[in-house]
Design a protein around this motif. Structure first.
Motif, PDB file in Angstrom:
ATOM      1  N   ALA A  36      58.301  -9.688 -39.930  1.00  0.00           N
ATOM      2  CA  ALA A  36      57.640  -8.391 -40.427  1.00  0.00           C
ATOM      3  C   ALA A  36      58.738  -7.367 -40.383  1.00  0.00           C
ATOM      4  O   ALA A  36      59.991  -7.552 -39.951  1.00  0.00           O
ATOM      5  CB  ALA A  36      57.079  -7.974 -39.272  1.00  0.00           C
ATOM      6  N   HIS A  37      58.755  -6.398 -41.680  1.00  0.00           N
ATOM      7  CA  HIS A  37      59.874  -5.617 -42.221  1.00  0.00           C
ATOM      8  C   HIS A  37      59.523  -4.277 -42.227  1.00  0.00           C
ATOM      9  O   HIS A  37      58.322  -3.867 -42.223  1.00  0.00           O
ATOM     10  CB  HIS A  37      60.223  -6.136 -43.570  1.00  0.00           C
ATOM     11  CG  HIS A  37      60.794  -7.383 -43.486  1.00  0.00           C
ATOM     12  ND1 HIS A  37      62.117  -7.763 -43.751  1.00  0.00           N
ATOM     13  CD2 HIS A  37      60.069  -8.514 -43.559  1.00  0.00           C
ATOM     14  CE1 HIS A  37      62.265  -9.017 -43.571  1.00  0.00           C
ATOM     15  NE2 HIS A  37      61.113  -9.685 -43.580  1.00  0.00           N
ATOM     16  N   ILE A  38      60.486  -3.388 -42.097  1.00  0.00           N
ATOM     17  CA  ILE A  38      60.318  -1.982 -42.101  1.00  0.00           C
ATOM     18  C   ILE A  38      59.721  -1.869 -43.692  1.00  0.00           C
ATOM     19  O   ILE A  38      60.336  -2.338 -44.602  1.00  0.00           O
ATOM     20  CB  ILE A  38      61.438  -1.129 -42.093  1.00  0.00           C
ATOM     21  CG1 ILE A  38      62.000  -1.213 -40.484  1.00  0.00           C
ATOM     22  CG2 ILE A  38      61.311   0.349 -42.467  1.00  0.00           C
ATOM     23  CD1 ILE A  38      63.129  -0.406 -40.345  1.00  0.00           C
ATOM     24  N   VAL A  39      58.715  -0.860 -43.965  1.00  0.00           N
ATOM     25  CA  VAL A  39      58.571  -0.289 -45.206  1.00  0.00           C
ATOM     26  C   VAL A  39      59.270   0.707 -45.501  1.00  0.00           C
ATOM     27  O   VAL A  39      59.326   1.807 -45.058  1.00  0.00           O
ATOM     28  CB  VAL A  39      56.996   0.079 -45.348  1.00  0.00           C
ATOM     29  CG1 VAL A  39      56.652   0.709 -46.524  1.00  0.00           C
ATOM     30  CG2 VAL A  39      55.862  -1.022 -44.841  1.00  0.00           C
ATOM     31  N   THR A  40      60.058   0.405 -46.856  1.00  0.00           N
ATOM     32  CA  THR A  40      61.134   1.105 -47.368  1.00  0.00           C
ATOM     33  C   THR A  40      60.593   2.358 -48.250  1.00  0.00           C
ATOM     34  O   THR A  40      59.398   2.100 -48.519  1.00  0.00           O
ATOM     35  CB  THR A  40      62.178   0.516 -48.008  1.00  0.00           C
ATOM     36  OG1 THR A  40      61.710  -0.280 -49.074  1.00  0.00           O
ATOM     37  CG2 THR A  40      62.786  -0.335 -46.963  1.00  0.00           C
TER      38      THR A  40
END
Length: 639
Positions: free
Chosen positions: A112-116
């Motif tokens: 899961a990743h930060i939404v940039t």
């Protein structure tokens, strides 16, 4: 440390659209910098991206910390605060862009990743697409416009909710200003039901304004709601009231039908004949004649003449010295005739008998007569050029009325109902909406219909008349359920969503939720929202003025937005007055208002005049007031 600065952690639990993510060991909560941009990690309302091959799943963080730990791990998890719950809402494809809904789900171990900001631009960045209109900017990325899809906003209905002072009216004014832009949407069609008269000032340059007491110098028009366009169930509550007895109700129905039939025979109306006419057919008839005839049928007295029927020719009216009737009555002015009392003396050859009518609706008919004489009801019972004469003839028909409400050159029509008697507000709102719905329903295959040129109906202060028990709720419920098919959309505006019929609120596909402090109101909004975002709605009590959480079909992802404030000319007449007006504290400074202004001589004569006139618009200018004050001060000095 993580080699990918956007990495948050891994998916550890999947339960439908709700997933739990465990933060990676190297992920630091707080502030993170990626490609020169700062991002808050682990914020409720923030976005998460989960790559699945060529597809990216997107979700909204609803819980962070110990409450997000799966129940079976709560006691053994060493770092129980490094979890977050995410609600999946959509997916992005490299070629097709972003779509709401999920076609596949993540599995345990997916990252899961930060939404940039780049991701957000992929989701929201369509500022030049006319299908979208900008309402503000993302609270998490001020450089990215918050856009809503116009098709979904209008046809799938919407609601703007927020407590008093949260920026609700300003938000609506900003949205309507954007939707009525003549360059992009020259055929926009918006009808505003404004019960407090707030929007005339904000939208004056692009709206046709109808008021009960219009200021014709400013181009305002008189508001008329013809009673004869109402159905029987709409008409009775605002005129005679409730009629419980079936026989009495049937007699009134027969009388109205008879009057409509007589009017139709004297002035034919295309589309209706004597065979198809019903009591609900919108054909003009004289309610003044209805009242007069029913009043006389029950109250008239007659000279008894053997073998002759009781007719108007045998009425026993009060007479003057010349033998002529003193008060024969006037139907159009609502004045009843004065009849002599019954008389049955043995020695008197002239006997007077009371009417033999079986009707028991004396009080309702008296109430109708009172309203016919009351100027507050003239917009309804004497509707200008739509007022029928005793034969049912009118100067203008419903096509003229609808052209003003729906077909005007202005993109917005404002029906200012602030002068309507409060006791019939719900009934009249319901009647207006039903008239509009019926007109567009039957015109659905015409250019004037809603399919070719959709209509947005804005219902300001909707909680005032959309209680489930009120008659307006019936019309709005029909629009909410069926309006989409015929190009009729609605926007509810309310500070108390808990008082709105939940069936209506649940049909609103998009919700603009501003600050809401009341837990009951928040519960209704949360229940009506299409997304399961409890954590996001928990932020409603602490939103700033002019900040909104937008969820639903018109936005790709639920978004926390700073609403664009329209310029001072376009703000509704609903701002709070200043008790203390800030300004320069230099010697000689005079505040333009508030408690810190110089006290002026008070003269309440005009206030009483406006009160009696039922119109708050003064004829005096600010300079007039200054001159009067100056004269008063000069006279005081001489004394």
């Amino acid at each position: 440390m993580n080699s990918d600065p956007t990495l948050l952690g891994t998916v550890e639990d999947v339960s439908g659209a709700s997933i739990r993510i465990k933060l990676a060991q190297g992920t630091v909560s707080g502030l993170s910098f990626i490609e020169g941009q700062s991002y808050r990690v682990g914020q409720v309302g923030g976005f998460v991206r989960i790559p699945l091959g060529f597809v990216n799943l997107y979700g909204v963080i609803s819980q962070v910390g110990a409450s997000a730990v799966p129940e079976r791990l709560a006691e053994i998890e060493e770092h129980g605060n490094r979890w977050m719950t995410v609600q999946l809402v959509g997916e992005g494809h490299p070629s097709a862009g972003f779509d709401r809904g999920i076609s596949q789900f993540p599995t345990v171990g997916d990252s899961a990743h930060i939404v940039t900001e780049l991701d957000l631009r992929t989701i929201y960045g369509r500022p030049n697409d006319r299908r979208y209109v900008q309402v503000g900017r993302l609270a998490s990325a001020n450089s990215i416009p918050a856009l809503v899809e116009i098709d979904k906003l209008v046809t799938r209905h919407s609601a703007v909710v927020g407590t008093t002072g949260s920026g609700k009216s300003t938000t609506v004014a900003g949205i309507l200003t954007a939707l009525s832009d003549a360059e992009n949407y020259p055929s926009a069609r918006i009808l505003v039901i404004d019960i407090h008269g707030e929007y005339g000032k904000a939208l004056a340059d692009r709206a046709a304004i109808f008021r009960i007491n219009p200021d014709t110098a400013k181009g305002e028009r008189a508001l008329y709601i013809p009673y004869w366009a109402m159905t029987l169930d709409e008409l009775l509550p605002v005129t005679v009231g409730s009629i419980e007895n079936g026989g009495d109700r049937g007699a009134v129905i027969d009388k109205i039908t008879e009057l409509k039939l007589g009017a139709l025979q004297k002035s034919a109306k295309p589309g209706v004949s004597s065979d198809s006419l019903s009591v609900d057919t919108p054909v003009p008839f004289s309610i003044h004649k209805l009242w007069f005839d029913l009043h006389c049928e029950m109250r008239a007295t007659y000279y008894e003449k053997q073998g002759q029927p009781q007719t108007r020719a045998t009425w026993a009216l009060e007479k003057g010295a010349d033998g002529r009737p003193l008060h024969a009555g006037d139907a159009m002015r609502g004045i009843p005739p004065r009849f002599l009392p019954p008389k049955d003396n043995k020695d008197d050859p002239e006997k007077i008998r009371l009417s033999r009518s079986n009707l028991g609706i004396g009080r309702p008919i008296d109430a109708l007569g009172s309203k016919l004489r009351d100027p507050r009801f003239d917009f309804l019972l004497r509707p200008g050029p739509y007022t029928p004469d005793e034969d049912g003839r009118v100067k203008q028909d419903l096509d003229s009325l609808l052209a003003g409400w729906l077909g005007d050159a202005s993109p917005i029509t404002i029906l200012d109902l602030s002068g309507i008697p409060p006791m019939i507000q719900s009934e009249l709102v319901g009647s207006v909406l039903r008239i509009v719905y019926d007109a567009l329903f039957w015109a659905r295959n015409l250019p004037e219909g809603g399919r070719e040129r959709p209509l947005l109906i804005v219902l300001e202060e909707a909680h005032s008349y959309l209680d489930p028990r009120q008659i307006a709720a019936v019309a709005v419920r029909k629009i909410a359920k069926e309006g989409r098919k015929y190009g009729i959309g609605m926007m509810l505006v309310s500070q108390r969503p808990a008082e709105i019929d939940q069936t209506i609120l649940s049909q609103c596909g998009t919700i603009f939720a501003l600050r809401l402090s009341n837990s009951t109101d928040r519960g209704h909004v949360k229940g009506a929202a299409s997304d399961n975002l409890e954590g996001l709605f928990a932020m409603l009590p602490v939103l700033r003025t002019g900040e909104a959480i937008i969820v639903g079909e018109a936005v790709n992802l639920p978004v926390r937005t700073l609403i664009d404030r329209p310029d001072s000319r376009r703000r509704p007449d609903s701002t709070d007055p200043k008790v203390v007006v800030p300004g320069t504290e230099e010697e000689g400074y005079e505040s333009p208002g508030g408690w810190n202004q110089k006290r002026d001589p008070a003269d309440y004569a005009e206030a009483v005049e406006l009160w009696r006139r039922q119109n708050s618009r003064s004829n005096r200018t600010h300079s007039d007031v200054e001159v009067e004050v100056a004269v008063s001060e000069t006279e005081g000095d001489k004394a």
